[in-house]
Write a protein that holds these residues in place. Structure first.
Motif, PDB file in Angstrom:
ATOM      1  N   GLY A 164      30.463 -49.256 -54.209  1.00  0.00           N
ATOM      2  CA  GLY A 164      30.519 -50.780 -53.684  1.00  0.00           C
ATOM      3  C   GLY A 164      32.028 -51.399 -53.778  1.00  0.00           C
ATOM      4  N   ASP A 165      32.613 -50.852 -54.880  1.00  0.00           N
ATOM      5  CA  ASP A 165      34.139 -51.116 -55.055  1.00  0.00           C
ATOM      6  C   ASP A 165      34.981 -50.772 -53.768  1.00  0.00           C
ATOM      7  N   VAL A 166      34.945 -49.618 -53.385  1.00  0.00           N
ATOM      8  CA  VAL A 166      35.487 -49.076 -52.125  1.00  0.00           C
ATOM      9  C   VAL A 166      35.244 -49.740 -50.873  1.00  0.00           C
ATOM     10  N   LEU A 167      33.849 -49.943 -50.788  1.00  0.00           N
ATOM     11  CA  LEU A 167      33.275 -50.466 -49.865  1.00  0.00           C
ATOM     12  C   LEU A 167      33.754 -51.860 -49.657  1.00  0.00           C
ATOM     13  N   GLY A 168      34.175 -52.741 -50.541  1.00  0.00           N
ATOM     14  CA  GLY A 168      34.712 -53.916 -50.687  1.00  0.00           C
ATOM     15  C   GLY A 168      36.144 -53.981 -50.176  1.00  0.00           C
ATOM     16  N   GLN A 169      36.989 -52.927 -50.453  1.00  0.00           N
ATOM     17  CA  GLN A 169      38.323 -52.979 -49.953  1.00  0.00           C
ATOM     18  C   GLN A 169      38.359 -52.355 -48.436  1.00  0.00           C
ATOM     19  N   ALA A 170      37.107 -51.841 -47.879  1.00  0.00           N
ATOM     20  CA  ALA A 170      37.171 -51.250 -46.821  1.00  0.00           C
ATOM     21  C   ALA A 170      37.863 -52.173 -45.736  1.00  0.00           C
ATOM     22  N   ALA A 171      37.594 -53.667 -45.787  1.00  0.00           N
ATOM     23  CA  ALA A 171      37.866 -54.240 -44.733  1.00  0.00           C
ATOM     24  C   ALA A 171      39.362 -54.451 -44.596  1.00  0.00           C
ATOM     25  N   ASP A 172      40.190 -54.178 -45.681  1.00  0.00           N
ATOM     26  CA  ASP A 172      41.589 -53.951 -45.428  1.00  0.00           C
ATOM     27  C   ASP A 172      42.081 -53.005 -44.571  1.00  0.00           C
ATOM     28  N   ARG A 173      41.101 -51.962 -44.428  1.00  0.00           N
ATOM     29  CA  ARG A 173      41.727 -50.743 -43.683  1.00  0.00           C
ATOM     30  C   ARG A 173      41.107 -50.777 -42.255  1.00  0.00           C
ATOM     31  N   GLN A 174      40.633 -51.955 -41.614  1.00  0.00           N
ATOM     32  CA  GLN A 174      39.986 -52.062 -40.407  1.00  0.00           C
ATOM     33  C   GLN A 174      40.918 -51.718 -39.283  1.00  0.00           C
ATOM     34  N   ASN A 175      42.346 -51.942 -39.623  1.00  0.00           N
ATOM     35  CA  ASN A 175      43.234 -51.675 -38.473  1.00  0.00           C
ATOM     36  C   ASN A 175      43.876 -50.350 -38.581  1.00  0.00           C
ATOM     37  N   THR A 176      43.595 -49.372 -39.712  1.00  0.00           N
ATOM     38  CA  THR A 176      44.556 -48.301 -39.719  1.00  0.00           C
ATOM     39  C   THR A 176      44.075 -47.276 -38.807  1.00  0.00           C
ATOM     40  N   ALA A 177      44.726 -46.355 -38.418  1.00  0.00           N
ATOM     41  CA  ALA A 177      44.286 -45.263 -37.331  1.00  0.00           C
ATOM     42  C   ALA A 177      43.665 -44.155 -38.327  1.00  0.00           C
ATOM     43  N   PRO A 178      42.784 -43.647 -37.707  1.00  0.00           N
ATOM     44  CA  PRO A 178      42.281 -42.574 -38.486  1.00  0.00           C
ATOM     45  C   PRO A 178      43.347 -41.088 -38.536  1.00  0.00           C
ATOM     46  N   ILE A 179      43.178 -40.221 -39.407  1.00  0.00           N
ATOM     47  CA  ILE A 179      44.122 -39.119 -39.486  1.00  0.00           C
ATOM     48  C   ILE A 179      43.471 -37.945 -38.860  1.00  0.00           C
ATOM     49  N   ILE A 180      42.088 -38.280 -38.375  1.00  0.00           N
ATOM     50  CA  ILE A 180      41.410 -37.170 -37.775  1.00  0.00           C
ATOM     51  C   ILE A 180      41.508 -37.313 -36.459  1.00  0.00           C
ATOM     52  N   SER A 181      41.998 -36.354 -35.590  1.00  0.00           N
ATOM     53  CA  SER A 181      41.987 -36.437 -34.158  1.00  0.00           C
ATOM     54  C   SER A 181      40.891 -36.540 -33.483  1.00  0.00           C
ATOM     55  N   ASP A 182      40.726 -37.399 -32.437  1.00  0.00           N
ATOM     56  CA  ASP A 182      39.083 -37.482 -31.719  1.00  0.00           C
ATOM     57  C   ASP A 182      39.268 -36.578 -30.706  1.00  0.00           C
ATOM     58  N   ASN A 183      40.231 -35.791 -30.383  1.00  0.00           N
ATOM     59  CA  ASN A 183      40.207 -34.800 -29.054  1.00  0.00           C
ATOM     60  C   ASN A 183      40.057 -33.347 -29.498  1.00  0.00           C
ATOM     61  N   LEU A 184      39.264 -33.137 -30.705  1.00  0.00           N
ATOM     62  CA  LEU A 184      39.029 -31.680 -30.992  1.00  0.00           C
ATOM     63  C   LEU A 184      37.481 -31.197 -30.515  1.00  0.00           C
ATOM     64  N   ASP A 185      37.447 -30.151 -30.041  1.00  0.00           N
ATOM     65  CA  ASP A 185      36.133 -29.771 -29.505  1.00  0.00           C
ATOM     66  C   ASP A 185      35.265 -29.100 -30.679  1.00  0.00           C
ATOM     67  N   MET A 186      33.968 -28.916 -30.518  1.00  0.00           N
ATOM     68  CA  MET A 186      33.167 -28.446 -31.455  1.00  0.00           C
ATOM     69  C   MET A 186      33.613 -27.195 -32.324  1.00  0.00           C
ATOM     70  N   SER A 187      34.080 -26.175 -31.712  1.00  0.00           N
ATOM     71  CA  SER A 187      34.491 -25.020 -32.359  1.00  0.00           C
ATOM     72  C   SER A 187      35.922 -25.339 -33.133  1.00  0.00           C
ATOM     73  N   GLU A 188      36.964 -26.145 -32.826  1.00  0.00           N
ATOM     74  CA  GLU A 188      37.920 -26.652 -33.412  1.00  0.00           C
ATOM     75  C   GLU A 188      37.678 -27.446 -34.701  1.00  0.00           C
ATOM     76  N   ARG A 189      36.404 -28.235 -34.582  1.00  0.00           N
ATOM     77  CA  ARG A 189      35.938 -29.048 -35.799  1.00  0.00           C
ATOM     78  C   ARG A 189      35.473 -28.005 -36.787  1.00  0.00           C
ATOM     79  N   ARG A 190      34.634 -27.063 -36.234  1.00  0.00           N
ATOM     80  CA  ARG A 190      34.095 -26.095 -37.210  1.00  0.00           C
ATOM     81  C   ARG A 190      34.995 -25.252 -38.255  1.00  0.00           C
ATOM     82  N   ILE A 191      36.201 -25.080 -37.406  1.00  0.00           N
ATOM     83  CA  ILE A 191      37.251 -24.397 -38.168  1.00  0.00           C
ATOM     84  C   ILE A 191      37.898 -25.253 -39.164  1.00  0.00           C
TER      85      ILE A 191
END
Ligand SMILES: Nc1nc2c(ncn2[C@@H]2O[C@H](COP(=O)(O)OP(=O)(O)OP(=O)(O)O)[C@@H](O)[C@H]2O)c(=O)[nH]1
Ligand SMILES: [Mg+2]
Length: 616
Positions: A164-191
């Motif tokens: 609950g605590d970390v969820l309450g703070q999640a709003a603050d991170r609404q605009n931070t970019a994820p550090i995980i790239s979204d252009n990996l394919d399935m096998s790269e994600r597996r690795i």
């Protein structure tokens, strides 16, 4: 600009504990159970954040990826991406991971985090992980994923307030970019899932390591199939190598018994019925009990140890290639014992075309009733020598016959899926059971059950069909100078049929075996044995082992053609009857009969003529 969190969705792989967490956080009573696919639709409830703010919590069906392969996964995708009609997109996600299956669950996790929405990870089931000696580092995992990670035990309500605590703070991170790239394919994600899981696991017990190591070898896309093939190969070698002494002893006992009956009782019809029908006929089938027991010993060991589920996993790709799903694997596997339970097991296949195809090809899996037929011909015609450094030739031929059935089935499936049962392959992912040592008691019980089924068949259906056949072979009785089989009712019927099967190399005795074999496959053996016993002029010949008699009377091309016939020919009548029941009509069983007969005729003919022209 941050806005307060109003809607939160629970996402994650199936069976990770989402619904359990939903219940714990909202006080609801959603159904939870220990198998994937329990939740199949969206459910929402109200939970309170630590500051007293209420938020709407949504429980979703488990999913393996955002690329949905089933209707329930479709729901998950629509809700997360805000495409569900009349519903707001959630402001944050609680990503539920099973700590015991971290590597597997991190694949989907990366896809979710890459979306860029505020995510909080609930590292669930840490109680089970601790019990199994797995020590995890949630901090390291949090760093790798770039989102907060909280350890939870949903069913004991542990870790809920931290969540609950970390969820309450999640709003603050609404605009931070994820550090995980979204252009990996399935096998790269597996690795990268593997790398992240390794980094987060501080220590694990030797046993867990061993099991993971086993899986990485046995499920390896290259090594896995080779090992599976090797295992099956050893199995068929063993069927001959280990069984031969026992089978020979049984054979000797039957011959001795027959000799004793002949010597002790006066010559009459009853004595002939016993020696020619019961001992020569049914006895010729019973001697294959050791082979049956060894075959099932291997199958039972693979099932109990957890390997069989892995074999299904390996086969999934091959099945997809011919347009079937891995769901067909278990029904097809059961068909190696008998096609009847195999066809019944197709009830678990939801797609009707998938199911129909599986029913139609189930008879091509070599049922255990065909083993005596194969074994008697192989023992008579294939020398018991080794080739290529210790490989038993007889076992090799048996292996090839099973393989021919499987390949035939796959080819037929390929054709059916493009014609009468058109449709694409559907995805299949299954949770793998844990490895364990088979329990001796279970194995012995399983063997006893299989042996009993075999012996009961010998005592009932095989016995009755053989006795009827003996009567048809013995009457009317031949006059002087006439051949008994020639004048008998069965002999006359067989002569008619022989005209049809002559082109594929069959003689009259082989034709004679085909009809009663429709009652049960093994009867092909007992009817040959009975035919030769009736035909023999003296008592020594009556008691002669069937194999010796075959080796004397048949040529090698004839024997090979007979084997090819039994790989493809339609199975017993009970199989046809079950197919009728399961497909609600005669149309498909009739189709099955027709295509199997055609295939058997072509295969036997081709085998015969190729063998003849090769000079065998
Ligand atoms: N020991 C233990 N068991 C848990 C925990 N969380 C969930 N379970 C059990 O795990 C099983 C699966 O839980 P569910 O809540 O049904 O999982 P789910 O993610 O909703 O699964 P789907 O609806 O199929 O996607 C149930 O048998 C739960 O009792 C946990 O933290 N510890
Ligand atoms: Mg659920």
């Amino acid at each position: 600009m941050t806005r307060p969190i109003q809607t939160v969705a629970l996402v994650g792989n199936p069976n990770s504990g989402k619904s359990a967490l939903f219940n714990a956080l909202t006080g609801a009573r959603q159904k939870i159970a220990n198998y994937p696919g329990v939740t199949v639709e969206r459910k929402s409830g109200r939970m309170l954040l630590p500051d007293g703010e209420p938020v709407e919590l949504i429980d979703l069906p488990g999913s393996y990826s955002l690329d949905p392969s089933s209707p329930d996964e479709e729901v998950t995708r629509a809700v997360i991406t805000g495409q569900q009609d009349g519903q707001r997109q959630p402001d944050a996600l609680i990503l539920v991971l099973d700590a015991n299956n971290l590597e597997q669950h991190l694949v989907f996790a990366q896809e979710i985090i890459a979306l860029g929405m505020p995510v909080v990870v609930a590292l669930n089931m840490v109680d089970l992980a601790k019990r199994d000696g797995l020590v995890l580092d949630p901090g390291a995992l949090g760093n790798a994923l770039g989102v907060p990670v909280v350890e939870t035990v949903a069913v004991r309500r542990r870790g809920l307030s931290e969540l609950g605590d970390v969820l309450g703070q999640a709003a603050d991170r609404q605009n931070t970019a994820p550090i995980i790239s979204d252009n990996l394919d399935m096998s790269e994600r597996r690795i990268s899932a593997r790398a992240m899981a390794r980094a987060a696991i501080l220590s694990e017990t030797r046993q867990r390591r061993l099991h993971r190591g086993l899986d990485s070898v046995l499920l390896n896309p290259w090594a896995g199939p080779v090992i599976l093939l090797g295992l099956l190969f050893v199995m068929f070698q063993a069927v001959f190598a280990w069984a031969t002494p026992f089978a020979d002893a049984l054979d000797g006992a039957v011959v001795a018994l027959s000799g004793w009956v002949t010597a002790t009782f006066p010559e009459n019809l009853l004595r002939d019925a016993v020696t020619e029908g019961l001992l020569a006929g049914v006895g010729s089938v019973v001697v294959f009990l050791p082979q049956i027991v060894i075959l099932f010993l291997f199958i039972l060991l693979m099932e109990a140890s957890g390997y069989m589920a892995r074999a299904a996993f390996l086969m999934d790709r091959m099945m997809a290639f011919v347009g079937l799903s891995g769901r067909s694997f278990i029904p097809l596997l059961s068909s190696f014992a008998c096609a009847i339970p195999g066809i019944m097991a197709t009830r678990s296949i939801s797609d009707p075309k998938d199911r129909l195809t599986t029913i139609l090809i189930a008879p091509l899996m070599t049922c255990s009733a065909r083993l005596p037929v194969y074994a008697v011909i192989i023992a008579a015609f294939i020398p018991a020598r080794t080739v290529g450094g210790g490989i038993g030739l007889q076992g090799l031929v048996l292996f090839a016959l099973y393989l021919a059935g499987i390949i035939g089935a796959m080819l037929v499936a390929l054709v059916l899926r493009r014609s009468v049962a058109k449709g694409g392959a559907s995805g299949f992912i299954m949770e793998l059971p844990r490895y364990q040592w088979p329990r001796l008691g279970d194995i012995l019980l399983g063997l006893w059950q299989r042996a009993w089924i075999f012996l009961r068949r010998a005592g009932t259906i095989i016995f009755s069909v053989t006795v009827v056949l003996w009567l048809l072979l013995s009457f009317p009785q031949a006059g002087p100078g006439e051949d008994q089989v020639d004048v008998s009712i069965a002999g006359r019927i067989a002569s008619g049929l022989a005209v049809v099967v002559e082109p594929i190399g069959f003689n009259r005795d082989m034709a004679l075996a085909l009809i009663p074999a429709m009652a049960a496959r093994e009867v092909a053996v007992s009817s040959l044995a009975t035919t030769y016993a009736v035909a023999s002029d003296d008592e020594d010949e009556t008691a002669e082992a069937l194999g010796d008699r075959l080796a004397r009377d048949w040529t090698l091309p004839m024997a090979l053609s007979f084997l090819a016939w039994f790989v493809f020919a339609p199975q017993c009548l009970s199989t046809i009857a079950v197919a009728r029941r399961e497909t609600n009509g005669w149309k498909w069983p009739a189709f099955m009969l027709a295509y199997l007969f055609a295939l058997a005729y072509l295969a036997a003919g081709a085998t015969y003529w190729i063998a003849v022209s090769a000079g065998l």
